[in-house]
Design a protein around this motif. Structure first.
Motif, short mmCIF file in Angstrom:
data_model
loop_
_atom_site.label_atom_id
_atom_site.label_comp_id
_atom_site.label_asym_id
_atom_site.label_seq_id
_atom_site.Cartn_x
_atom_site.Cartn_y
_atom_site.Cartn_z
N THR A 13 12.56 39.71 -37.12
CA THR A 13 11.75 39.85 -38.32
C THR A 13 11.28 38.47 -38.73
OG1 THR A 13 13.15 41.69 -39.02
CG2 THR A 13 11.72 40.72 -40.68
N ARG A 14 9.99 38.32 -38.93
CA ARG A 14 9.44 37.03 -39.33
C ARG A 14 9.23 37.01 -40.83
NH1 ARG A 14 4.77 33.36 -36.67
NH2 ARG A 14 4.76 31.81 -38.35
N SER A 15 9.60 35.90 -41.45
CA SER A 15 9.39 35.68 -42.87
C SER A 15 8.88 34.26 -43.05
CB SER A 15 10.69 35.89 -43.64
OG SER A 15 10.49 35.67 -45.02
N LYS A 20 14.25 35.87 -38.15
CA LYS A 20 15.61 36.42 -38.19
C LYS A 20 15.76 37.34 -36.99
CE LYS A 20 18.45 39.54 -40.94
NZ LYS A 20 18.47 40.37 -42.15
#
Length: 58
Positions: A13-15, A20
């Motif tokens: 998951t990209r933020s 992550k």
């Protein structure tokens, strides 16, 4: 993922500038998480798998 671990599911998951990666061992349900720079996704995946391997060896 790796022969000695069996089946491992990786979810990323990209933020923003961070990535992550969750690594889940299918047979046991044990999970390990690693967070790192989004421009190095393979390094973050390797770290998550290494943390999973350590958690399984406890």
């Amino acid at each position: 993922m790796s022969d000695d671990l069996g089946e491992v599911i990786l979810e990323t998951t990209r933020s923003g500038i961070y990535l992550k990666c969750c690594a889940v061992h299918v047979a046991t349900g044990v999970e390990a998480v690693a967070i790192g720079p989004a421009h190095e996704p393979k390094a973050v995946e390797r770290l998550a798998v290494a943390k999973l391997r350590r958690a399984l060896n406890r």
